[in-house]
Design a protein around this motif. Structure first.
Motif, PDB file in Angstrom:
ATOM      1  N   ARG A 231       0.842  -1.192   0.000  1.00 34.23           N
ATOM      2  CA  ARG A 231       0.000   0.000   0.000  1.00 34.23           C
ATOM      3  C   ARG A 231       0.882   1.249   0.000  1.00 34.23           C
ATOM      4  NH1 ARG A 231      -3.084   0.578   4.926  1.00 34.23           N
ATOM      5  NH2 ARG A 231      -1.415  -0.655   5.884  1.00 34.23           N
ATOM      6  N   VAL A 232       0.435   2.287  -0.659  1.00 36.51           N
ATOM      7  CA  VAL A 232       1.113   3.587  -0.627  1.00 36.51           C
ATOM      8  C   VAL A 232       0.177   4.565   0.078  1.00 36.51           C
ATOM      9  CG1 VAL A 232       2.021   5.482  -2.006  1.00 36.51           C
ATOM     10  CG2 VAL A 232       2.426   3.138  -2.726  1.00 36.51           C
ATOM     11  N   ARG A 233       0.696   5.235   1.102  1.00 35.56           N
ATOM     12  CA  ARG A 233      -0.133   6.129   1.910  1.00 35.56           C
ATOM     13  C   ARG A 233       0.751   7.141   2.628  1.00 35.56           C
ATOM     14  NH1 ARG A 233       0.949   4.629   7.068  1.00 35.56           N
ATOM     15  NH2 ARG A 233       1.249   2.413   7.599  1.00 35.56           N
TER      16      ARG A 233
ATOM     17  N   ILE B  58       5.249  10.238   2.490  1.00 33.05           N
ATOM     18  CA  ILE B  58       4.647   9.119   1.766  1.00 33.05           C
ATOM     19  C   ILE B  58       5.455   7.844   1.980  1.00 33.05           C
ATOM     20  CG2 ILE B  58       3.758   8.348  -0.461  1.00 33.05           C
ATOM     21  CD1 ILE B  58       2.609  11.020   0.511  1.00 33.05           C
ATOM     22  N   VAL B  59       4.766   6.761   2.278  1.00 34.44           N
ATOM     23  CA  VAL B  59       5.433   5.483   2.512  1.00 34.44           C
ATOM     24  C   VAL B  59       4.757   4.385   1.686  1.00 34.44           C
ATOM     25  CG1 VAL B  59       6.264   6.046   4.821  1.00 34.44           C
ATOM     26  CG2 VAL B  59       3.979   5.067   4.560  1.00 34.44           C
ATOM     27  N   ALA B  60       5.572   3.417   1.278  1.00 31.63           N
ATOM     28  CA  ALA B  60       5.065   2.176   0.694  1.00 31.63           C
ATOM     29  C   ALA B  60       5.189   1.107   1.768  1.00 31.63           C
ATOM     30  CB  ALA B  60       5.864   1.795  -0.545  1.00 31.63           C
ATOM     31  N   VAL B  61       4.092   0.487   2.104  1.00 26.28           N
ATOM     32  CA  VAL B  61       4.042  -0.442   3.229  1.00 26.28           C
ATOM     33  C   VAL B  61       3.851  -1.868   2.715  1.00 26.28           C
ATOM     34  CG1 VAL B  61       2.889  -0.996   5.400  1.00 26.28           C
ATOM     35  CG2 VAL B  61       3.041   1.384   4.635  1.00 26.28           C
ATOM     36  N   ALA B  62       4.717  -2.786   3.179  1.00 26.84           N
ATOM     37  CA  ALA B  62       4.663  -4.190   2.785  1.00 26.84           C
ATOM     38  C   ALA B  62       3.483  -4.886   3.465  1.00 26.84           C
ATOM     39  CB  ALA B  62       5.970  -4.872   3.154  1.00 26.84           C
ATOM     40  N   PRO B  63       3.115  -6.062   2.981  1.00 25.54           N
ATOM     41  CA  PRO B  63       1.995  -6.785   3.596  1.00 25.54           C
ATOM     42  C   PRO B  63       2.159  -7.027   5.094  1.00 25.54           C
ATOM     43  CG  PRO B  63       2.529  -7.744   1.477  1.00 25.54           C
ATOM     44  CD  PRO B  63       3.600  -6.731   1.751  1.00 25.54           C
TER      45      PRO B  63
ATOM     46  N   GLY C  59       3.476  -4.932   7.170  1.00 24.04           N
ATOM     47  CA  GLY C  59       3.498  -3.655   7.866  1.00 24.04           C
ATOM     48  C   GLY C  59       4.820  -2.916   7.812  1.00 24.04           C
ATOM     49  N   THR C  60       5.844  -3.514   7.227  1.00 24.96           N
ATOM     50  CA  THR C  60       7.146  -2.862   7.122  1.00 24.96           C
ATOM     51  C   THR C  60       7.069  -1.667   6.183  1.00 24.96           C
ATOM     52  OG1 THR C  60       8.309  -4.951   7.482  1.00 24.96           O
ATOM     53  CG2 THR C  60       9.568  -3.174   6.446  1.00 24.96           C
ATOM     54  N   ILE C  61       7.633  -0.546   6.617  1.00 23.40           N
ATOM     55  CA  ILE C  61       7.782   0.598   5.712  1.00 23.40           C
ATOM     56  C   ILE C  61       8.948   0.284   4.790  1.00 23.40           C
ATOM     57  CG2 ILE C  61       8.397   3.037   5.547  1.00 23.40           C
ATOM     58  CD1 ILE C  61       6.906   3.504   8.159  1.00 23.40           C
ATOM     59  N   ALA C  62       8.635   0.035   3.527  1.00 22.16           N
ATOM     60  CA  ALA C  62       9.624  -0.474   2.585  1.00 22.16           C
ATOM     61  C   ALA C  62      10.276   0.624   1.753  1.00 22.16           C
ATOM     62  CB  ALA C  62       8.958  -1.492   1.647  1.00 22.16           C
ATOM     63  N   ALA C  63       9.570   1.727   1.523  1.00 21.66           N
ATOM     64  CA  ALA C  63      10.110   2.846   0.753  1.00 21.66           C
ATOM     65  C   ALA C  63       9.389   4.105   1.217  1.00 21.66           C
ATOM     66  CB  ALA C  63       9.912   2.645  -0.752  1.00 21.66           C
ATOM     67  N   TYR C  64      10.008   5.262   0.970  1.00 19.30           N
ATOM     68  CA  TYR C  64       9.430   6.497   1.484  1.00 19.30           C
ATOM     69  C   TYR C  64       9.971   7.707   0.737  1.00 19.30           C
ATOM     70  CZ  TYR C  64      13.961   6.741   3.742  1.00 19.30           C
ATOM     71  OH  TYR C  64      15.319   6.755   3.964  1.00 19.30           O
ATOM     72  N   VAL C  65       9.255   8.813   0.854  1.00 16.34           N
ATOM     73  CA  VAL C  65       9.736  10.118   0.423  1.00 16.34           C
ATOM     74  C   VAL C  65       9.063  11.184   1.285  1.00 16.34           C
ATOM     75  CG1 VAL C  65       7.974  10.298  -1.396  1.00 16.34           C
ATOM     76  CG2 VAL C  65       9.984  11.767  -1.478  1.00 16.34           C
TER      77      VAL C  65
ATOM     78  N   VAL D  45       6.126   5.794  -4.534  1.00 15.94           N
ATOM     79  CA  VAL D  45       5.997   6.866  -3.536  1.00 15.94           C
ATOM     80  C   VAL D  45       6.291   8.225  -4.163  1.00 15.94           C
ATOM     81  CG1 VAL D  45       6.416   5.369  -1.543  1.00 15.94           C
ATOM     82  CG2 VAL D  45       8.362   6.526  -2.629  1.00 15.94           C
ATOM     83  N   LEU D  46       7.200   8.276  -5.133  1.00 14.35           N
ATOM     84  CA  LEU D  46       7.465   9.534  -5.831  1.00 14.35           C
ATOM     85  C   LEU D  46       6.220  10.015  -6.569  1.00 14.35           C
ATOM     86  CD1 LEU D  46      11.017   8.846  -7.320  1.00 14.35           C
ATOM     87  CD2 LEU D  46      10.459  10.451  -5.481  1.00 14.35           C
ATOM     88  N   LEU D  47       5.583   9.117  -7.297  1.00 12.43           N
ATOM     89  CA  LEU D  47       4.389   9.492  -8.051  1.00 12.43           C
ATOM     90  C   LEU D  47       3.265   9.947  -7.130  1.00 12.43           C
ATOM     91  CD1 LEU D  47       4.373   6.662 -10.749  1.00 12.43           C
ATOM     92  CD2 LEU D  47       4.899   9.087 -11.117  1.00 12.43           C
ATOM     93  N   GLU D  48       3.069   9.231  -6.042  1.00 13.54           N
ATOM     94  CA  GLU D  48       2.018   9.628  -5.103  1.00 13.54           C
ATOM     95  C   GLU D  48       2.365  10.956  -4.443  1.00 13.54           C
ATOM     96  OE1 GLU D  48      -1.496   9.654  -2.879  1.00 13.54           O
ATOM     97  OE2 GLU D  48      -0.902   8.647  -4.731  1.00 13.54           O
ATOM     98  N   GLY D  49       3.642  11.154  -4.110  1.00 13.75           N
ATOM     99  CA  GLY D  49       4.054  12.428  -3.534  1.00 13.75           C
ATOM    100  C   GLY D  49       3.796  13.578  -4.487  1.00 13.75           C
ATOM    101  N   MET D  50       4.139  13.391  -5.756  1.00 10.12           N
ATOM    102  CA  MET D  50       3.908  14.457  -6.733  1.00 10.12           C
ATOM    103  C   MET D  50       2.417  14.721  -6.922  1.00 10.12           C
ATOM    104  SD  MET D  50       6.889  14.015  -9.602  1.00 10.12           S
ATOM    105  CE  MET D  50       6.495  12.331 -10.066  1.00 10.12           C
ATOM    106  N   ARG D  51       1.614  13.672  -6.881  1.00  9.80           N
ATOM    107  CA  ARG D  51       0.167  13.862  -7.011  1.00  9.80           C
ATOM    108  C   ARG D  51      -0.352  14.711  -5.859  1.00  9.80           C
ATOM    109  NH1 ARG D  51      -4.470  12.288  -5.196  1.00  9.80           N
ATOM    110  NH2 ARG D  51      -3.567  10.977  -3.557  1.00  9.80           N
ATOM    111  N   ARG D  52       0.133  14.462  -4.662  1.00  8.67           N
ATOM    112  CA  ARG D  52      -0.331  15.233  -3.502  1.00  8.67           C
ATOM    113  C   ARG D  52       0.202  16.667  -3.525  1.00  8.67           C
ATOM    114  NH1 ARG D  52      -0.998  11.071   1.618  1.00  8.67           N
ATOM    115  NH2 ARG D  52      -1.820   9.319   0.380  1.00  8.67           N
TER     116      ARG D  52
END
Length: 317
Positions: A166-168, A215-220, A222-228, A259-266
């Protein structure tokens, strides 16, 4: 003109305002630091040093903030000055202050502060480059960066992640420990990764931080796997990205891109019309990633060290 040391959070707000004013008045996206970079640099000083010792402010006769200097770790000096006060002696005062503080720090902890004083300038900032060279700084090239920018006027592709991810945005202070853990795993042993949950909770309280833009990408699991971290300049309508990272075990899965794309969208939704990011000049993978989501190189940061006479490469070309 008078100067004093940093005193409180009200000073940080004035520093933010000064940077946004300077950018607006010059019309340049690179002559002044983005307020997001200020937030992160101040955060690092707050975690590892003391803002009331490592940040100095300059005011005009009316009490208006017209410049500041920050001596961070490594040691690295940055200064920012409003246009009408540039090159009238404030820069020399900032350098002299940093030299005096560094001399004290070396007496207190020689091992920690033994490295030569560092500073930097953008490639197109001829006056600042000349100032550094006139004061004994030499180009090194070890931490040179490319400065990239992307318009937010056009559409932004939808973020796609593997099944179960998930990206959130970050949930809030309750997620500070996990967010700091991700930062450590990506960046240690660099000082940018030397933070814990309590430190990250401090970042969350600084002006300009918004968990919706962390913005974080969260693994199944719950680990924060990537962020910006995304930052807003509401005066100049320019966003900033950084730090950016992905845990080693989760790289090459499209998570950083997501996460970059979601960050730019926000950022776009928040009214920004462009966004900037910087990365190491030699970091080919990061440059390719940013280019793949629409960034183009527009400038560059040149790193200098005082008293070192064996430059690595050339600052131009």
């Amino acid at each position: 003109m008078r100067s004093r040391l940093f005193a409180s959070g009200a000073d940080l707000l004035r520093m933010r305002e000064m940077l946004m004013e300077g950018r607006a008045r010059t019309g340049s996206d690179w002559r002044y630091a983005h307020v997001g970079l200020l937030a992160w640099d101040f955060f690092m000083v707050s975690c590892h040093l003391d803002p009331q010792r490592h940040v100095r402010l300059w005011h005009d006769s009316r009490g208006r903030l017209v410049g500041y200097a920050l001596l961070g770790e490594d040691p690295l000096l940055d200064w920012q000055v409003l246009p009408e006060h540039q090159w009238q002696g404030l820069e020399e005062e900032a350098l002299a202050w940093a030299e005096g503080l560094l001399a004290d720090l070396r007496r207190e902890d020689p091992a920690r502060w033994s490295a030569p004083l560092g500073a930097g300038a953008r490639k197109d900032d001829a006056r600042r480059l000349a100032f550094l060279e006139a004061h004994g700084f030499c180009y090194r090239g070890e931490f040179a960066e490319v400065d990239m920018i992307r318009s937010l006027a056009e559409s932004i592709p939808k973020a796609v992640v593997p099944d179960g991810f998930r990206v959130r945005g970050v949930a809030g202070p309750e997620e500070a420990a996990e967010r700091a853990s991700a930062e450590r795993e990506v960046w240690l042993p660099a000082t940018v990764g030397d933070i814990d949950g309590d430190d990250y909770a401090l970042l969350m309280q600084l002006p300009g931080y918004d968990p919706v833009l962390d913005i974080v990408a969260v693994a199944p699991d719950g680990t924060i796997a990537a962020y910006v971290n995304c930052w807003l300049d509401p005066v100049n309508h320019i966003g900033d990205l950084g730090p950016v990272g992905a845990l080693p075990a989760y790289r090459r899965r499209g998570l950083t891109r997501a996460v970059l794309l979601e960050g730019m969208r926000r950022l776009q939704a928040a009214g920004m019309d462009r966004v900037c990011v910087s990365t190491g000049e030699k970091n080919e993978a990061a440059r390719a990633l940013y280019e793949s989501v629409g960034f183009r190189i527009q400038n560059g940061y040149l790193d200098y060290r005082r008293g070192q006479t064996a430059p690595v490469g050339s600052p131009v070309g």
